[in-house]
Design a protein around this motif. Structure first.
Motif, PDB file in Angstrom:
ATOM      1  N   ARG B 352       0.857  -1.193   0.000  1.00 58.71           N
ATOM      2  CA  ARG B 352       0.000   0.000   0.000  1.00 58.71           C
ATOM      3  C   ARG B 352       0.887   1.235   0.000  1.00 58.71           C
ATOM      4  O   ARG B 352       1.792   1.339   0.834  1.00 58.71           O
ATOM      5  CB  ARG B 352      -0.914   0.006   1.221  1.00 58.71           C
ATOM      6  CG  ARG B 352      -1.848  -1.183   1.209  1.00 58.71           C
ATOM      7  CD  ARG B 352      -2.840  -1.133   2.338  1.00 58.71           C
ATOM      8  NE  ARG B 352      -3.547  -2.407   2.422  1.00 58.71           N
ATOM      9  CZ  ARG B 352      -4.381  -2.734   3.390  1.00 58.71           C
ATOM     10  NH1 ARG B 352      -4.611  -1.874   4.359  1.00 58.71           N
ATOM     11  NH2 ARG B 352      -4.988  -3.902   3.393  1.00 58.71           N
ATOM     12  N   ASP B 357      -2.202   6.108  -2.594  1.00 56.77           N
ATOM     13  CA  ASP B 357      -3.577   5.598  -2.575  1.00 56.77           C
ATOM     14  C   ASP B 357      -3.802   4.569  -1.459  1.00 56.77           C
ATOM     15  O   ASP B 357      -4.650   3.693  -1.586  1.00 56.77           O
ATOM     16  CB  ASP B 357      -3.923   4.975  -3.936  1.00 56.77           C
ATOM     17  CG  ASP B 357      -2.993   3.816  -4.277  1.00 56.77           C
ATOM     18  OD1 ASP B 357      -2.086   3.503  -3.472  1.00 56.77           O
ATOM     19  OD2 ASP B 357      -3.169   3.210  -5.354  1.00 56.77           O
ATOM     20  N   ALA B 358      -3.038   4.685  -0.364  1.00 56.16           N
ATOM     21  CA  ALA B 358      -3.112   3.677   0.704  1.00 56.16           C
ATOM     22  C   ALA B 358      -4.494   3.605   1.350  1.00 56.16           C
ATOM     23  O   ALA B 358      -4.902   2.555   1.834  1.00 56.16           O
ATOM     24  CB  ALA B 358      -2.063   3.969   1.776  1.00 56.16           C
ATOM     25  N   THR B 359      -5.216   4.711   1.357  1.00 53.85           N
ATOM     26  CA  THR B 359      -6.506   4.735   2.041  1.00 53.85           C
ATOM     27  C   THR B 359      -7.633   4.210   1.175  1.00 53.85           C
ATOM     28  O   THR B 359      -8.469   3.432   1.622  1.00 53.85           O
ATOM     29  CB  THR B 359      -6.861   6.187   2.450  1.00 53.85           C
ATOM     30  OG1 THR B 359      -5.721   6.783   3.028  1.00 53.85           O
ATOM     31  CG2 THR B 359      -8.004   6.211   3.430  1.00 53.85           C
ATOM     32  N   LEU B 360      -7.664   4.639  -0.087  1.00 51.87           N
ATOM     33  CA  LEU B 360      -8.820   4.331  -0.942  1.00 51.87           C
ATOM     34  C   LEU B 360      -8.525   3.316  -2.035  1.00 51.87           C
ATOM     35  O   LEU B 360      -9.433   2.872  -2.742  1.00 51.87           O
ATOM     36  CB  LEU B 360      -9.363   5.632  -1.553  1.00 51.87           C
ATOM     37  CG  LEU B 360     -10.104   6.524  -0.553  1.00 51.87           C
ATOM     38  CD1 LEU B 360     -10.238   7.950  -1.074  1.00 51.87           C
ATOM     39  CD2 LEU B 360     -11.477   5.954  -0.233  1.00 51.87           C
ATOM     40  N   GLY B 361      -7.252   2.949  -2.194  1.00 51.58           N
ATOM     41  CA  GLY B 361      -6.907   1.938  -3.202  1.00 51.58           C
ATOM     42  C   GLY B 361      -7.347   2.355  -4.596  1.00 51.58           C
ATOM     43  O   GLY B 361      -7.156   3.506  -4.993  1.00 51.58           O
ATOM     44  N   ASN B 362      -7.987   1.429  -5.314  1.00 46.06           N
ATOM     45  CA  ASN B 362      -8.344   1.740  -6.699  1.00 46.06           C
ATOM     46  C   ASN B 362      -9.525   2.705  -6.828  1.00 46.06           C
ATOM     47  O   ASN B 362      -9.906   3.077  -7.930  1.00 46.06           O
ATOM     48  CB  ASN B 362      -8.585   0.465  -7.514  1.00 46.06           C
ATOM     49  CG  ASN B 362      -9.682  -0.387  -6.922  1.00 46.06           C
ATOM     50  OD1 ASN B 362     -10.341   0.024  -5.965  1.00 46.06           O
ATOM     51  ND2 ASN B 362      -9.896  -1.555  -7.485  1.00 46.06           N
ATOM     52  N   LEU B 363     -10.092   3.138  -5.686  1.00 48.18           N
ATOM     53  CA  LEU B 363     -11.152   4.157  -5.751  1.00 48.18           C
ATOM     54  C   LEU B 363     -10.552   5.567  -5.800  1.00 48.18           C
ATOM     55  O   LEU B 363     -11.252   6.535  -6.099  1.00 48.18           O
ATOM     56  CB  LEU B 363     -12.077   4.067  -4.536  1.00 48.18           C
ATOM     57  CG  LEU B 363     -12.880   2.786  -4.322  1.00 48.18           C
ATOM     58  CD1 LEU B 363     -13.744   2.907  -3.067  1.00 48.18           C
ATOM     59  CD2 LEU B 363     -13.764   2.488  -5.521  1.00 48.18           C
ATOM     60  N   GLU B 364      -9.264   5.686  -5.474  1.00 47.56           N
ATOM     61  CA  GLU B 364      -8.628   7.012  -5.386  1.00 47.56           C
ATOM     62  C   GLU B 364      -8.700   7.738  -6.732  1.00 47.56           C
ATOM     63  O   GLU B 364      -8.472   7.154  -7.785  1.00 47.56           O
ATOM     64  CB  GLU B 364      -7.164   6.855  -4.949  1.00 47.56           C
ATOM     65  CG  GLU B 364      -6.421   8.163  -4.735  1.00 47.56           C
ATOM     66  CD  GLU B 364      -7.126   9.082  -3.746  1.00 47.56           C
ATOM     67  OE1 GLU B 364      -7.696  10.086  -4.198  1.00 47.56           O
ATOM     68  OE2 GLU B 364      -7.113   8.786  -2.537  1.00 47.56           O
ATOM     69  N   THR B 365      -9.047   9.046  -6.660  1.00 52.10           N
ATOM     70  CA  THR B 365      -9.167   9.828  -7.889  1.00 52.10           C
ATOM     71  C   THR B 365      -8.097  10.921  -8.001  1.00 52.10           C
ATOM     72  O   THR B 365      -7.917  11.504  -9.055  1.00 52.10           O
ATOM     73  CB  THR B 365     -10.551  10.514  -7.947  1.00 52.10           C
ATOM     74  OG1 THR B 365     -10.765  11.192  -6.708  1.00 52.10           O
ATOM     75  CG2 THR B 365     -11.655   9.501  -8.159  1.00 52.10           C
ATOM     76  N   GLN B 366      -7.391  11.228  -6.897  1.00 50.41           N
ATOM     77  CA  GLN B 366      -6.386  12.290  -6.933  1.00 50.41           C
ATOM     78  C   GLN B 366      -5.030  11.698  -7.315  1.00 50.41           C
ATOM     79  O   GLN B 366      -4.737  10.556  -6.988  1.00 50.41           O
ATOM     80  CB  GLN B 366      -6.257  12.922  -5.546  1.00 50.41           C
ATOM     81  CG  GLN B 366      -7.577  13.393  -5.002  1.00 50.41           C
ATOM     82  CD  GLN B 366      -7.573  14.874  -4.682  1.00 50.41           C
ATOM     83  OE1 GLN B 366      -6.517  15.471  -4.513  1.00 50.41           O
ATOM     84  NE2 GLN B 366      -8.745  15.447  -4.617  1.00 50.41           N
TER      85      GLN B 366
END
Lengths: 100, 453
Positions: B352, B357-366
């Motif tokens: 991670r 993107d450790a918090t949201l994984g593949n949902l991360e948009t930034q």
């Protein structure tokens, strides 16, 4: 372009049991609530969360100026692939959704 | 008849304002009720049958509540003892209670309500078609039941009232719904059922329904028509908005709340400010169910974990962290297979990227570039020794793995030695099902003791 974050007072998310999460979007007044209620597309929210649209439960609560969106967690709380035990970061995925 | 319930805080162990507790006790409550648990901290606690809160803190808060209870001679009720509400944590609270009673010279009747479920019994219940799935899970299979290290059922008001009927001074309940411990006594004394369950939901997190969420103590007065809620900390207020908005909290549906034996519907609820601090609520409805069902929770072992953290600061690696990680991961899987003879199906290796993107994984948009990236490596295997041994093989590559063959050997930052940390057993939630009972006590066990100091 107006974003959901600009129109709302606060967006928060949290687990609703280990298998569901829920996002509450609070508004300061009726005007902002109605603007978001009419323009926030459930389909866009579902895409941000990568959850099928028909899995989402949406409640537009005019009495308390809140839009609530509940959905099955994409990863069950506490599963070894889960990255956020309390589900509190899903909220940030909605901030930039455009309302215009 | 009016019934007042004092709620010191959302959970034992979280702390409460002692002056506010005293102010509440001056108002002559009929019971003190506090929650002791939740699934919110994850499956580890139910998996192991342990509490997430410090024993010293729990003891100190429980002592204050036992003193207040003895002074007023009213019941003290805790639900979901020790985070998960298993027999082990109910007995842990029982021992603390006896120790404190001894210290204070109190003689008390203590009722223990156990919510633990026997695996074989549940398998029989599956075969008898008495267990059904709640979405998003599917039908329960015996193999899933057998995988659970602990299974509990969530008790309702019937089981709490059975404990109250023993004349218990202190009720130490295993897993219950958050609301049941608060709603039980008012309903027993003839309060409006819709109001009792609704007030209990509003009060289950203590002062979270007020304008000062962390102040803890609140009091709810129930009667035949509705309920009135008031916070007890100085400066805290309940407003129609703060109270009605609490139905949103940790709730997938803000209108309907399913409980053992029926459901609460608040669509017609009316919230009225009594004054600037208190809110009166009427119009909530209790809809009795056609059968008596209790929700099941279960957690099972899913392996043993070892973690390592390495920090990338070199701009070239920060900019290409995801690519570096993918290359490293592929390389390590091959190394583990070749040098340790462990197949990739026998463990999981996950990276991670903290800062990416450790918090949201593949949902991360930034995708803005951070100054540094933390790489959290998680190895999960069938045994702790295998997980740690795999992490040890990974160690030198985490430290030195180059992005391309042409560049000089990099060295990243390990923040401590040893670089790997054993996280122990890891668990997962396996059940989201309901069990139908012929009688509310069928899945629960009550044990009563008179403790004499």
């Amino acid at each position: 372009m107006t974003t959901l974050a600009e129109v709302s007072k606060n967006i928060r998310s949290k687990n609703a049991g280990p298998f569901w999460a829920t996002i509450d979007i609070f508004f300061d007044d009726k005007q902002h609530f109605e603007h978001a209620s009419q323009n926030l597309q459930t389909q866009v929210v579902a895409a941000q969360l990568q959850v099928a649209e028909n899995q989402l439960k949406r409640f537009d609560l005019a009495d308390i100026l809140v839009i609530k969106i509940s959905f099955p967690r994409p990863i069950v709380q506490g599963h070894i692939s889960d990255r956020d035990m309390h589900g509190a970061q899903y909220a940030w995925l909605l901030s930039d959704i455009p309302l215009d | 008849m009016k019934t007042s319930i004092l709620i010191p805080s959302g959970v034992l162990g979280l702390g409460f304002d002692k002056a506010a507790l005293e102010r509440g006790m001056d108002k002559n409550p009929d019971a003190i009720c506090i929650d002791g648990g939740s699934t919110d901290s994850g499956p580890f606690y139910l998996g192991t049958g342990t509490s997430k809160y410090s024993e010293a803190v729990t003891r100190s808060e429980w002592k204050d509540l036992m003193l207040a209870r003895a002074h007023a001679n009213i019941p003290l009720i805790i639900g979901s003892c020790g985070t998960c509400g298993t027999q082990q944590t109910v007995d842990w609270m029982y021992k603390l209670t006896c120790d404190i009673a001894q210290e204070l010279g109190q003689s008390v009747r203590i009722a223990r309500l156990y919510s633990d479920q026997n695996q074989d019994h549940l398998v029989t219940q599956i075969n008898n078609q008495n267990i059904s799935a709640l979405p998003p899970l599917n039908d329960l299979h015996a193999t899933t039941v057998k995988r659970c290290t602990n299974i509990v059922a969530l008790a309702g008001i019937e089981q709490i009232n059975q404990a109250l009927d023993t004349g218990a001074d202190i009720i130490l309940a295993g897993r219950t719904t958050d609301t049941a411990i608060i709603a039980a006594l008012p309903i027993q004394r003839g309060a409006h059922e819709g109001a009792a369950w609704h007030g209990a939901k509003i009060g289950e997190c203590g002062a979270l329904c007020s304008t000062n969420p962390t102040s803890g103590v609140i009091m709810i007065e129930f009667d035949e028509l509705g309920f009135t809620v008031q916070p007890l900390a100085q400066g805290a207020c309940c407003t129609p908005h703060s109270v009605s908005a609490h139905m949103l909290y940790e709730n997938a549906d803000p209108i309907n709340l399913t409980e053992p034996g029926g459901s609460l519907n608040v669509a017609e609820a009316v919230y009225t400010a009594v004054d600037e601090r208190c809110v009166r609520v009427t119009g909530s409805q209790w809809i009795p169910g056609t059968s008596y069902t209790v929700k099941l929770e279960g957690a099972g072992l899913c392996g043993y974990q070892t973690s390592a953290l390495v920090l990338l600061r070199q701009p070239h690696y920060v900019a290409n962290a995801s690519q570096w990680c993918n290359k490293l991961s592929t390389f390590l899987v091959q190394q583990i297979s070749e040098r340790m003879n462990i197949a990739s199906s026998d463990y999981s290796l996950e990276f991670r990227l903290i800062g990416v993107d450790a918090t949201l994984g593949n949902l991360e948009t930034q995708n803005s570039l951070p100054a540094e990236v933390g790489v959290l490596m998680l190895v999960t295997a069938q045994s702790q020794s295998m997980a740690t041994d795999i992490a040890r093989l990974c160690n030198p590559f985490l430290l030195h793995f180059p992005l391309t063959e042409s560049e000089s050997l990099p060295t990243f930052a390990f923040p401590y030695s040893p670089a790997e940390s054993e996280r122990g057993a890891v668990y997962e939630f396996l059940l989201n099902h309901v069990l139908e009972l012929q009688h509310p006590m069928d899945a629960f066990k009550l044990q009563v003791e008179d403790f004499s100091a």
